[in-house]
Design a protein around this motif. Structure first.
Motif, PDB file in Angstrom:
ATOM      1  N   UNK A   1       0.842  -1.188   0.000  1.00 15.79           N
ATOM      2  CA  UNK A   1       0.000   0.000   0.000  1.00 15.79           C
ATOM      3  C   UNK A   1       0.881   1.243   0.000  1.00 15.79           C
ATOM      4  N   UNK A   2       0.531   2.215  -0.824  1.00 14.06           N
ATOM      5  CA  UNK A   2       1.327   3.440  -0.961  1.00 14.06           C
ATOM      6  C   UNK A   2       0.401   4.647  -0.907  1.00 14.06           C
ATOM      7  N   UNK A   3       0.787   5.642  -0.089  1.00 14.07           N
ATOM      8  CA  UNK A   3       0.012   6.884  -0.004  1.00 14.07           C
ATOM      9  C   UNK A   3       0.738   7.952  -0.815  1.00 14.07           C
ATOM     10  N   UNK A   4       0.120   8.394  -1.909  1.00 15.09           N
ATOM     11  CA  UNK A   4       0.682   9.444  -2.751  1.00 15.09           C
ATOM     12  C   UNK A   4       0.144  10.800  -2.288  1.00 15.09           C
TER      13      UNK A   4
ATOM     14  N   UNK B   1       6.993  -4.503   7.064  1.00 16.35           N
ATOM     15  CA  UNK B   1       6.472  -4.197   8.397  1.00 16.35           C
ATOM     16  C   UNK B   1       5.609  -2.946   8.438  1.00 16.35           C
ATOM     17  N   UNK B   2       5.613  -2.151   7.359  1.00 15.94           N
ATOM     18  CA  UNK B   2       4.887  -0.873   7.347  1.00 15.94           C
ATOM     19  C   UNK B   2       3.477  -1.039   6.787  1.00 15.94           C
ATOM     20  N   UNK B   3       2.538  -0.287   7.340  1.00 19.15           N
ATOM     21  CA  UNK B   3       1.170  -0.319   6.825  1.00 19.15           C
ATOM     22  C   UNK B   3       1.121   0.209   5.406  1.00 19.15           C
ATOM     23  N   UNK B   4       1.882   1.274   5.143  1.00 21.06           N
ATOM     24  CA  UNK B   4       1.958   1.817   3.782  1.00 21.06           C
ATOM     25  C   UNK B   4       3.178   2.724   3.668  1.00 21.06           C
ATOM     26  N   UNK B   5       3.613   2.948   2.440  1.00 19.58           N
ATOM     27  CA  UNK B   5       4.726   3.857   2.176  1.00 19.58           C
ATOM     28  C   UNK B   5       4.177   5.248   1.865  1.00 19.58           C
ATOM     29  N   UNK B   6       4.976   6.280   2.146  1.00 16.94           N
ATOM     30  CA  UNK B   6       4.597   7.669   1.863  1.00 16.94           C
ATOM     31  C   UNK B   6       5.406   8.156   0.662  1.00 16.94           C
TER      32      UNK B   6
END
Length: 451
Positions: free
Chosen positions: A197-200, A230-235
């Motif tokens: 999951x990635x947050x743009x 381990x991260x919920x999503x990347x920024x």
């Protein structure tokens, strides 16, 4: 009226469909024809179209490629495939790209035209209804300042949206990529192991097409390096992502291969960390990274064949930099364990492995034991003693064996002369090489090549 564009490279087919089917009776009209995907897109730039009926196999631009572009640039246009292909994979690909119906041309001889058009109109009504409901319930997230994007880490597995754990509200950008306005449920909720999951952020001012291009380009390269299990999503900031792509340059391939073929990274922790960091900074496309390390795997197997119980194998696919590093660490530990000899200090073991490495790299040169010993900072006699105990054979026998193995490879893979093969492995005299080769294999080089 439903405006219809017919795309087929056969003019008779286009004219036959346009003139034979009762379009008006079903509220349809033919607004245009095109003989390939490229001309269809030109027509759509200047004319309104509601329904695209297209063949798949066409010159210039295929129907599949046309469907991909129409889906991105004209999402309101609905698509019906009209093709000779009845192969299951073609059908699946067309439906995956958003076709509402797939009609084999042979069916037009077996079914009534009214039944075909009636089914198409019914399917269009269902899809329009679904689109309207979606629009009423939630605005298009591609128009916002930020966007959550979900990537399948291994699209070849063909897992469904539900199986991957992608939220139901997420829309599909293309196979393996979904987007939504909100992120994973719960701030600390990690996605499935096969999903990223990635947050743009910073998308304000970008149109729909630019946003889709951004998330696709990110998925092809940068996601590989940014993913953390381990991260919920990347920024990700859109401006930084675009700047990073423009700043990318050519990777120093030969320099990389030379460093990773050397033994420093195996026995020196700092050298390993430094080389990993240098490699990651390059952020080369994952395909190129894998290609480089495929060739390095072959090199390692040649270098350390004397101490490895079985060859090093490279994985067919790395979903992320994280997994690539795990594999590289496994290779490092395996080589170091295979070479571990309690009788020798780590420094001596490192020197012997470096010597083996140097011999492989200079296989075309007549390098003596004394010269190699000097290169690894050991006295000649002590080096010879340690080398035999560590490798299990004398330096001279080791050099001869790897040269003969290399000669076999060249005899199998090239049509060069025996003299040329001899020179590639450090022998200037063809007759001397042939005699050594026969002692090693039982036959002459020319006979080996014929076999």
């Amino acid at each position: 009226m439903i405006r219809v564009l017919i795309v087929d490279d056969d003019k008779l087919v286009r004219k036959g469909i346009a003139s034979s089917m009762p379009w008006a009776a079903f509220g349809m009209e033919i607004v245009g024809e095109a003989n390939n995907g490229e001309n269809a897109l030109k027509f759509m730039e200047a004319n309104a179209v509601d329904l695209l009926m297209t063949d798949l196999s066409m010159p210039v631009m295929s129907g599949i490629e046309l469907m991909r572009i129409v889906r991105e640039q004209y999402p309101h246009v609905q698509i019906v495939v009209l093709s000779l292909h009845q192969d299951f994979e073609y059908v699946q690909e067309a439906l995956r790209l958003g076709a509402i119906d797939y009609i084999a041309k042979i069916q037009l001889e077996q079914e009534q035209f009214e039944e075909v058009l009636g089914r198409v109109v019914k399917l269009m009504g269902r899809k329009e209804g679904a689109k309207s409901a979606a629009v009423q319930s939630e605005p298009d997230p591609l128009g916002g300042a930020e966007l959550f994007v979900y990537y399948s880490l291994n699209p070849s597995l063909d897992e469904t949206q539900a199986e991957l754990g992608v939220p139901e509200r997420a829309a599909e950008a293309e196979p393996g990529i979904w987007y939504a306005a909100a992120g994973p449920a719960g701030s600390n909720a990690s996605p499935q192991p096969s999903l990223a999951a990635v947050r743009f952020r910073g998308l304000t001012g970008l149109d729909r097409k630019s946003v889709l291009q951004l998330i696709r380009a990110y998925g092809k390269k940068d996601l590989f390096y940014d993913y953390r299990p381990e991260a919920a999503y990347a920024e990700v900031d859109a401006a930084e992502c675009a700047a990073r792509d423009k700043a990318g340059g050519a990777a120093p391939i030969e320099e990389l291969k030379e460093k990773w073929a050397a033994a420093d990274w195996i026995y020196e922790d700092q050298a390993f960390r430094t080389q990993l960091e240098e490699l990651k900074v390059l952020r080369m496309p994952p395909v190129r990274l894998v290609r480089i390390f495929y060739s390095l795997t072959d090199e390692w197997n040649r270098l350390y064949q004397a101490i490895l119980d079985h060859p090093i194998a490279m994985e067919d696919f790395f979903p992320s930099w994280h997994r690539f590093c795990e594999w590289l660490l496994e290779v490092r530990e395996r080589i170091s364990r295979a070479g571990a000899k309690p009788l020798f200090s780590p420094e001596i073991q490192n020197s012997i492995v470096k010597a083996m490495n140097l011999v492989q790299q200079r296989i075309h040169e007549p390098v003596s034991s004394a010269e190699i010993a000097q290169m690894v900072n050991m006295s000649g006699s002590y080096f010879s003693q340690c080398f035999k105990q560590y490798v299990g054979q004398t330096y001279t026998d080791y050099v001869r064996d790897i040269r003969m193995e290399r000669a076999k490879e060249l005899l199998r893979s090239t049509n060069k002369t025996i003299q040329w093969v001899a020179e590639q492995i450090g022998y200037t005299d063809e007759k001397y090489f042939s005699r050594l080769f026969r002692e090693h294999t039982g036959i002459l080089p020319s006979e080996f090549r014929q076999q």
